[in-house]
Each structure stands twice: as structure tokens, then as C-alpha cells.
Design an enzyme around this catalytic site. Structure first.
Site, PDB file in Angstrom:
ATOM      1  N   ARG A 242       0.848  -1.194   0.000  1.00  0.00           N
ATOM      2  CA  ARG A 242       0.000   0.000   0.000  1.00  0.00           C
ATOM      3  C   ARG A 242       0.887   1.249   0.000  1.00  0.00           C
ATOM      4  O   ARG A 242       1.975   1.247   0.607  1.00  0.00           O
ATOM      5  CB  ARG A 242      -0.924  -0.004   1.222  1.00  0.00           C
ATOM      6  CG  ARG A 242      -1.929  -1.156   1.195  1.00  0.00           C
ATOM      7  CD  ARG A 242      -2.754  -1.237   2.463  1.00  0.00           C
ATOM      8  NE  ARG A 242      -3.729  -2.326   2.400  1.00  0.00           N
ATOM      9  CZ  ARG A 242      -3.464  -3.587   2.741  1.00  0.00           C
ATOM     10  NH1 ARG A 242      -2.250  -3.902   3.182  1.00  0.00           N
ATOM     11  NH2 ARG A 242      -4.400  -4.515   2.648  1.00  0.00           N
ATOM     12  N   LYS A 267      -3.492  -1.417   7.827  1.00  0.00           N
ATOM     13  CA  LYS A 267      -4.925  -1.663   7.691  1.00  0.00           C
ATOM     14  C   LYS A 267      -5.402  -2.785   8.609  1.00  0.00           C
ATOM     15  O   LYS A 267      -6.506  -2.727   9.159  1.00  0.00           O
ATOM     16  CB  LYS A 267      -5.258  -2.004   6.237  1.00  0.00           C
ATOM     17  CG  LYS A 267      -6.751  -2.060   5.932  1.00  0.00           C
ATOM     18  CD  LYS A 267      -6.989  -2.175   4.450  1.00  0.00           C
ATOM     19  CE  LYS A 267      -8.486  -2.115   4.137  1.00  0.00           C
ATOM     20  NZ  LYS A 267      -8.751  -2.188   2.679  1.00  0.00           N
ATOM     21  N   HIS A 330      -1.548   3.277  -5.721  1.00  0.00           N
ATOM     22  CA  HIS A 330      -2.210   2.075  -5.217  1.00  0.00           C
ATOM     23  C   HIS A 330      -2.415   1.047  -6.320  1.00  0.00           C
ATOM     24  O   HIS A 330      -2.664  -0.131  -6.056  1.00  0.00           O
ATOM     25  CB  HIS A 330      -3.562   2.464  -4.611  1.00  0.00           C
ATOM     26  CG  HIS A 330      -4.036   1.525  -3.544  1.00  0.00           C
ATOM     27  ND1 HIS A 330      -4.500   0.262  -3.821  1.00  0.00           N
ATOM     28  CD2 HIS A 330      -4.117   1.654  -2.188  1.00  0.00           C
ATOM     29  CE1 HIS A 330      -4.858  -0.342  -2.689  1.00  0.00           C
ATOM     30  NE2 HIS A 330      -4.631   0.481  -1.686  1.00  0.00           N
ATOM     31  N   ARG A 333      -0.676  -2.632  -6.910  1.00  0.00           N
ATOM     32  CA  ARG A 333      -1.181  -3.854  -6.298  1.00  0.00           C
ATOM     33  C   ARG A 333      -2.068  -4.639  -7.278  1.00  0.00           C
ATOM     34  O   ARG A 333      -1.912  -5.854  -7.427  1.00  0.00           O
ATOM     35  CB  ARG A 333      -1.970  -3.513  -5.024  1.00  0.00           C
ATOM     36  CG  ARG A 333      -1.061  -2.985  -3.934  1.00  0.00           C
ATOM     37  CD  ARG A 333      -1.821  -2.416  -2.755  1.00  0.00           C
ATOM     38  NE  ARG A 333      -2.604  -3.388  -2.009  1.00  0.00           N
ATOM     39  CZ  ARG A 333      -2.114  -4.257  -1.157  1.00  0.00           C
ATOM     40  NH1 ARG A 333      -0.800  -4.331  -0.966  1.00  0.00           N
ATOM     41  NH2 ARG A 333      -2.908  -5.080  -0.490  1.00  0.00           N
ATOM     42  N   HIS A 357      -3.585  -9.709   2.374  1.00  0.00           N
ATOM     43  CA  HIS A 357      -5.043  -9.730   2.470  1.00  0.00           C
ATOM     44  C   HIS A 357      -5.477 -10.816   3.443  1.00  0.00           C
ATOM     45  O   HIS A 357      -4.816 -11.845   3.573  1.00  0.00           O
ATOM     46  CB  HIS A 357      -5.668 -10.010   1.107  1.00  0.00           C
ATOM     47  CG  HIS A 357      -5.662  -8.827   0.207  1.00  0.00           C
ATOM     48  ND1 HIS A 357      -5.927  -8.909  -1.145  1.00  0.00           N
ATOM     49  CD2 HIS A 357      -5.406  -7.514   0.453  1.00  0.00           C
ATOM     50  CE1 HIS A 357      -5.847  -7.702  -1.684  1.00  0.00           C
ATOM     51  NE2 HIS A 357      -5.544  -6.850  -0.736  1.00  0.00           N
ATOM     52  N   TYR A 367      -4.784 -14.900   8.216  1.00  0.00           N
ATOM     53  CA  TYR A 367      -3.522 -14.479   7.630  1.00  0.00           C
ATOM     54  C   TYR A 367      -2.379 -14.939   8.522  1.00  0.00           C
ATOM     55  O   TYR A 367      -2.454 -14.855   9.745  1.00  0.00           O
ATOM     56  CB  TYR A 367      -3.463 -12.951   7.478  1.00  0.00           C
ATOM     57  CG  TYR A 367      -2.092 -12.473   7.027  1.00  0.00           C
ATOM     58  CD1 TYR A 367      -1.703 -12.605   5.705  1.00  0.00           C
ATOM     59  CD2 TYR A 367      -1.186 -11.933   7.939  1.00  0.00           C
ATOM     60  CE1 TYR A 367      -0.441 -12.194   5.293  1.00  0.00           C
ATOM     61  CE2 TYR A 367       0.073 -11.521   7.532  1.00  0.00           C
ATOM     62  CZ  TYR A 367       0.440 -11.657   6.205  1.00  0.00           C
ATOM     63  OH  TYR A 367       1.683 -11.267   5.796  1.00  0.00           O
TER      64      TYR A 367
END
Length: 404
Positions: A242, A267, A330, A333, A357, A367
Site C-alpha cells: 500500500r 490496515k 495504489h 497492487r 489480504h 492471515y
């Protein structure tokens, strides 16, 4: 004898307080300093009391009499107007303490620490600019759906429908917090479902055609801006993190000997590993000679801070790219996700983990920073080699790897 406007206006102060009586207990108190105060003299429960009716000339004779009459109606019904005023004042103070803005800021203070800084800044700025000026002082329990819709219409009329939808979402969160904490009975934002025209989120502009990617990479090599920004441009496609994570990268997070970058994803607040391809390490070692004594890999004009949030997009525009329709910071990505899967045939799970993600597996694990790490390390090197080959104009054959 009843007072007149002329008498009230012309009375002069003397060396002691004066009381000029009107009718039914109303009188004007004139102080030696010249102040003029309306008072109501009354009895309740066998005791003589006094109640302020306002200050002259802000409250004229006619208004003072109307206030007197209202107070005497309370007396006729067995209510002490002095006590009633205190009750009303307390209720007003409570409403102020539970205004929409007060509750919203309380909600924000409790949730913002868990958000990415960029997101929290957008939320509070949206509320301060588009919501608080209109309903901020209103008791949150009194705000109804039509009043909230009027706020959203003002935003919509500016041509920013997305902002209107996001403001509605934030207001709904505030109202639900108010309900949960006993400051409101219900959330009126739910009544506005369908009131705004539909809005669909647009994806970030991205280049996914290999030929155009090659042209972009060659433009990066020819960039004539600062070396720091040029390095950021070269590394952004290699890492596809990001934009905020790129510009805030710190040297302390890098182990160039192990070819790893470890940091916390803003995030999701989860630990993440970016395996560094040989090309990335080479660029970083060159940049280290310039900024290695700083905290940030990409310092801004103020070397104690990271480069500007707009630096990469500004550089892209300087090179002639449209950051709304072609490529944005961005967008690297989406570029990597698309090409790694469609051209290089890497498994989606490996790609999604490298994108940090949250993709639950069969065991419900959202994750894991080390999952697929060997495949991800191979993928990142293959990706860097692929981009080099594209830039050189070579024909690239899909290579891919098997997933575990």
C-alpha cells in the site's frame, strides 16, 4: 402603578439598589453600576422567593411580562417556577452533553486507534466538514431521518456521491453507538436506505497490459526528479504494498542480508514479510548511501518525516500518466495481482498472502505472515525478473509455481 417603557429606559442608577415594581410581582432591579434586572417576586410553600426574568434591554418590558405570566401559570398548577427552571436547565445541559458531535467524537476516540491513520483522518474530516456544522449541536436523540437526509443532500449536491454514502455510513455508526450507550432510542440512518442514488466503488487506476507496463518501467528509469522518489518508483511495482506502507518504510525494518522487509500492516495491524528480490536489494543499497542515516527509507523535505503522501502520484503525473485513468500509487497492487496470476500463473493464495489480504483458509486462519513464505520468496524474485525482461523488451514465458 404599572411601569412603562419610558420609565424603564430613563431610570438612572443611584448609590444603592432600586426596585421599580410593575404588576403581579414583577419588578425592575436597578444596581448602582447601572445594571437593570427583571425579577419576579412570588411565594411558594409559604416562602417568599425571587426568580430572574432577564436583563434589560435584552428583555424588554413586554417580554418580561410574558415571562412573568408563564411563571404564574406554573404557580397556579402547583409548580415552583424556580425549580422548574433548574430542571429545564439540567435537561438542556444533558442534551448538550449528548449532542451529535459530542457522541460522535466519543465514538471516534474509541475506534480511531484501531484504524489506519489515513482512514481515521478521512472519517473525522468528513464529520467536521459535512455533518457537524448542520447537526453537531443537536441532541442526538432528537435527530430524525429527514434532518439527516438534508445533511446528505448538501453533500450530494456538491457532486460527491461517494462522500455522501460514506457520511451516511459514519452517521449510522455514531447513532448505533448512541443507542448502545443509552443516549438514543434508535438509529434513523436505517430509514434512509435507498434515499441516496446508488454508488459503486471504483477500482484504483492500474496498468495490467505487459506492453504498457514495460513503457512505464522505462519511464521510471528516465525519471529526472530526486533520487529518493525515483527509487520509490522503482520499488513500488516490485513490492506492490500500500502507498502509505511504501512511503513510511523505515530502515530498521529491513534486513538486506536476509533480503527481507518486516513491518506491521496499517490496515489490519498484522505482521507482514516482503521477501526482497535481488533487484530490490540492489536499489536499497544504493539508496542507503543517501538516506541510511535517516529513520525513513524515503524521507521528505523534512528529513525527519517520510516523503509526502502525494509524492509518487505527483511523479507519475510529471511523467505524463493520468493517475485517475491510467496508474496510481495504489494501482501497482492490482497490476501485480493480475499479471502474477494471468501471465506468470502463480496461485491466488500465494499472491493474496503477499498482498497481506485476510483470506481465510480451510482452518479459518485469516492471515499468517510466514505462510507460503518459500513460494512467496520465489514469486517475488520471478516477478522482479519478469519486470526486468519486460523493460528490456524480451518475450516472457509464464513460469508459475505449485501451491501447497
Amino acid at each position: 402603578m404599572a411601569l412603562t417603557d419610558l420609565m424603564v429606559r430613563n431610570v438612572k442608577p443611584v448609590d444603592k439598589q432600586q426596585k421599580l415594581f410593575d404588576e403581579r410581582g414583577l419588578y425592575l432591579l436597578v444596581t448602582p453600576a447601572g445594571g437593570k434586572w427583571w425579577r419576579l417576586k412570588y411565594r411558594f410553600g409559604g416562602k417568599e422567593k425571587s426568580l430572574s426574568m432577564g436583563v434589560y434591554p435584552d428583555v424588554g418590558l413586554k417580554d418580561a411580562r410574558e415571562r412573568r405570566d408563564a411563571a404564574r401559570k406554573l404557580l397556579a398548577n402547583g409548580v415552583d417556577p424556580g425549580i422548574e427552571r433548574k430542571v429545564q436547565k439540567a435537561a438542556a445541559n444533558e442534551r448538550t452533553a449528548n449532542s451529535f458531535e459530542t457522541v460522535a467524537r466519543e465514538w471516534y476516540a474509541k475506534h480511531a486507534p484501531g484504524w489506519a491513520p489515513s482512514h481515521s483522518e478521512k472519517v473525522i474530516r468528513r464529520l467536521e466538514r459535512d455533518v457537524f456544522p448542520w447537526i453537531g449541536t443537536r441532541p442526538i436523540a432528537d435527530v430524525k431521518a429527514p434532518e439527516l437526509l438534508a445533511v446528505l443532500r448538501r453533500i450530494e449536491d456538491r457532486g460527491v456521491l461517494e462522500t455522501a454514502h460514506r457520511a451516511l455510513q459514519n452517521c449510522g455508526q455514531v447513532f448505533r453507538y448512541a443507542v448502545a450507550t443509552g443516549r438514543a432510542e434508535r438509529d434513523p440512518s436505517g430509514d434512509l436506505r435507498g434515499a441516496l442514488p446508488p454508488w459503486r466503488s471504483e477500482h484504483y487506476a492500474s496498468i495490467t497490459e505487459p506492453i504498457k507496463v514495460a513503457e512505464m518501467l522505462r519511464a521510471f528509469d528516465a525519471f529526472t526528479g530526486t533520487f529518493v522518489v525515483q527509487c520509490a518508483l522503482r520499488l513500488a511495482p516490485l513490492w506492490f504494498v500500500r502507498p502509505g506502507e511504501l512511503r513510511k518504510a523505515k530502515w530498521a525494518e529491513f534486513d538486506l542480508d536476509r533480503a527481507e522487509w518486516r513491518y506491521t500492516v496499517t490496515k489490519t495491524k498484522s505482521e507482514h514479510i516482503v521477501p526482497l528480490a535481488i533487484q530490490a536489494v540492489t536499489t536499497l543499497r544504493a539508496l542507503h548511501a543517501l538516506t541510511g542515516n535517516r529513520e525513513y527509507v524515503f524521507p521528505g523535505r523534512d528529513v525527519k518525516k517520510p516523503m509526502s503522501e502525494a509524492a509518487v502520484n505527483a511523479a507519475l503525473r510529471r511523467m505524463g500518466f493520468d493517475t485517475k485513468t491510467e496508474i496510481t500509487g495504489h494501482g501497482f497492487r492490482a497490476m501485480a495481482r493480475t499479471i502474477l496470476h494471468e501471465q506468470l500463473r502463480f496461485p491466488p493464495d500465494v499472491i493474496e498472502h503477499q498482498l497481506a489480504h485476510k483470506v481465510p483458509d480451510a482452518l479459518g486462519t485469516a492471515y499468517n505472515r510466514t505462510r507460503f513464505i518459500d513460494q512467496r520468496r520465489a514469486m517475488m524474485q520471478a516477478w522482479a525478473d519478469y519486470l526486468d525482461a519486460l523493460k528490456a523488451g524480451a518475450k516472457v514465458v509464464p513460469i508459475g509455481i505449485a501451491s501447497n
